[in-house]
Design a protein around this motif. Structure first.
Motif, PDB file in Angstrom:
ATOM      1  N   VAL A 266     -10.015  -3.418  -4.327  1.00  0.00           N
ATOM      2  CA  VAL A 266      -8.707  -3.359  -4.981  1.00  0.00           C
ATOM      3  C   VAL A 266      -8.518  -4.420  -6.069  1.00  0.00           C
ATOM      4  CG1 VAL A 266      -7.614  -2.365  -2.954  1.00  0.00           C
ATOM      5  CG2 VAL A 266      -7.626  -4.845  -3.239  1.00  0.00           C
TER       6      VAL A 266
ATOM      7  N   GLU B 196      -8.972  -2.890   1.907  1.00  0.00           N
ATOM      8  CA  GLU B 196     -10.128  -2.337   1.203  1.00  0.00           C
ATOM      9  C   GLU B 196     -10.796  -3.415   0.351  1.00  0.00           C
ATOM     10  OE1 GLU B 196     -11.248   0.663   1.721  1.00  0.00           O
ATOM     11  OE2 GLU B 196      -9.600   1.219   3.051  1.00  0.00           O
TER      12      GLU B 196
ATOM     13  N   ARG C 126       0.802  -1.220   0.000  1.00  0.00           N
ATOM     14  CA  ARG C 126       0.000   0.000   0.000  1.00  0.00           C
ATOM     15  C   ARG C 126       0.841   1.278   0.000  1.00  0.00           C
ATOM     16  NH1 ARG C 126      -2.556   0.121   6.160  1.00  0.00           N
ATOM     17  NH2 ARG C 126      -0.579   0.153   7.287  1.00  0.00           N
TER      18      ARG C 126
ATOM     19  N   ALA D 180      -1.620  -1.200  -3.606  1.00  0.00           N
ATOM     20  CA  ALA D 180      -2.905  -1.794  -3.224  1.00  0.00           C
ATOM     21  C   ALA D 180      -3.013  -1.877  -1.714  1.00  0.00           C
ATOM     22  CB  ALA D 180      -3.053  -3.197  -3.836  1.00  0.00           C
ATOM     23  N   ASP D 181      -4.110  -1.378  -1.193  1.00  0.00           N
ATOM     24  CA  ASP D 181      -4.431  -1.529   0.223  1.00  0.00           C
ATOM     25  C   ASP D 181      -5.399  -2.704   0.347  1.00  0.00           C
ATOM     26  OD1 ASP D 181      -5.198  -1.432   2.839  1.00  0.00           O
ATOM     27  OD2 ASP D 181      -5.650   0.713   2.869  1.00  0.00           O
TER      28      ASP D 181
END
Length: 336
Positions: free
Chosen positions: A111, A108, A79, A104-105
């Motif tokens: 994504v 969440e 992230r 990318a988190d």
């Protein structure tokens, strides 16, 4: 021979066979090049690209470097964009391989559509599902966790959902080509129900069982799916503990664990971690769950937390044969 004597004889024979079998299996860990040989082109024969989640530091970063060293281009995900770009530059400069960064988190929900779009044209031979979150570094009871609802969601999204989604995205291409390797990073503490880390340990049990079931389903398709369950590795999640015989450098652990990629659907990664798993599994749970033991664990981790600001500087001393990567300015980085 009367009946009771026969029962005890059979029981003794069963114990000897059981532990003899375990000893024989363990002996293979001592000679991985004989029992689990890998050619120099093993990983590149699986595909052109490797995908590593949670690759900005620690075990994920070590996997990205190790696979690039073995000739693969790598996709690294995390992230934190700045950290990923720095890792990508170092990989490119030290190995000459191409690197693709995807920010990318994984906590969440949304994504994975973007990830799938970014990966759709790549020939992916290796997937390392490493990303994970520890709810709290200092162990505590489930209801004592801060922001418990958010914590539950984050742990399930990162440690469970991401694993399944990444396999859903990448496994079809491997099945079509009848080759591929998926390494799912679990944890040694999932060896038995682990109080005070209950949520985290349970999520890692899912990683193990999912990996083992998936391997049974796709073994005949030429795909290797393996859960790797380390104990102590000196990472941020572990408070950068000083390395010793049990707590290993990420680079050292990954180099060793990759030697056992053909050793079965679950490994602990190194000889010492395999021995530790057997030792812990032999301890009666009632003894481990004793209040004095759990309190001692909390006190130990709190002490380590208080001192961990001084630990990273010392973390490389125990494994001098493992060199930490630094950028080489004379080589070119192909950063996608």
């Amino acid at each position: 021979m009367d009946f009771p004597e026969l029962i005890f004889t059979l029981l003794g024979a069963a114990v000897v066979l059981y532990y003899g079998g375990k000893l024989a299996l363990f002996s293979r860990m001592l000679f991985p090049k004989w029992y689990f040989p890998l050619s120099k082109t093993f990983f590149t024969s699986m595909g052109e690209w490797a995908v590593v989640t949670g690759a900005s530091e620690g075990i994920g970063r070590a996997y990205a470097f190790a696979l690039a060293d073995r000739g693969m281009n790598v996709v690294i995900m995390s992230r934190t964009k700045a950290t990923l770009e720095k890792v990508a530059e170092e990989i490119g400069e030290t190995t000459g391989r191409r690197v693709k960064v995807i920010v990318a988190d994984f906590s969440e929900e949304s994504v994975f559509r973007e990830i799938e779009e970014e990966l759709k044209d790549l020939n992916i031979g290796v997937l390392v599902n490493n990303v994970g979150v520890l709810p709290t570094f200092v162990p505590c009871k489930f209801l004592d966790s801060e922001e418990l609802d958010k914590t539950i969601t984050k742990v399930i999204n990162c440690n469970v959902k991401t694993l399944c989604k990444m396999c859903k995205i990448i496994l079809p291409g491997m099945e079509n080509r009848n080759r591929g390797v998926i390494i799912n990073v679990a944890s040694g503490i999932a060896s038995f129900p682990f109080p005070l880390y209950t949520l985290y340990a349970a999520s890692k049990v899912f990683v193990e069982r999912f990996s083992q079931g998936l391997q049974a389903e796709y073994r005949d398709s030429g795909i290797i799916i393996q859960a790797v369950a380390p104990f102590g590795v000196s990472t941020r999640m572990a408070g950068f503990q000083k390395t010793n015989m049990v707590t290993l450098l990420p680079e050292y652990f990954v180099q060793k664990s990759l030697q056992y990629v053909r050793a079965g659907d679950k490994i602990n990664g190194t000889v010492c971690h395999t021995l530790l798993a057997w030792l812990l599994q032999s301890i009666p749970l009632k003894l481990f769950y004793a209040e004095i033991v759990l309190q001692g664990l909390q006190d130990y981790v709190k002490k380590k937390t208080a001192n961990r600001s001084n630990v990273p500087r010392q973390a490389h001393a125990a494994h001098p044969e493992v060199k930490v990567r630094t950028a080489n300015p004379r080589k070119h980085t192909d950063l996608l």
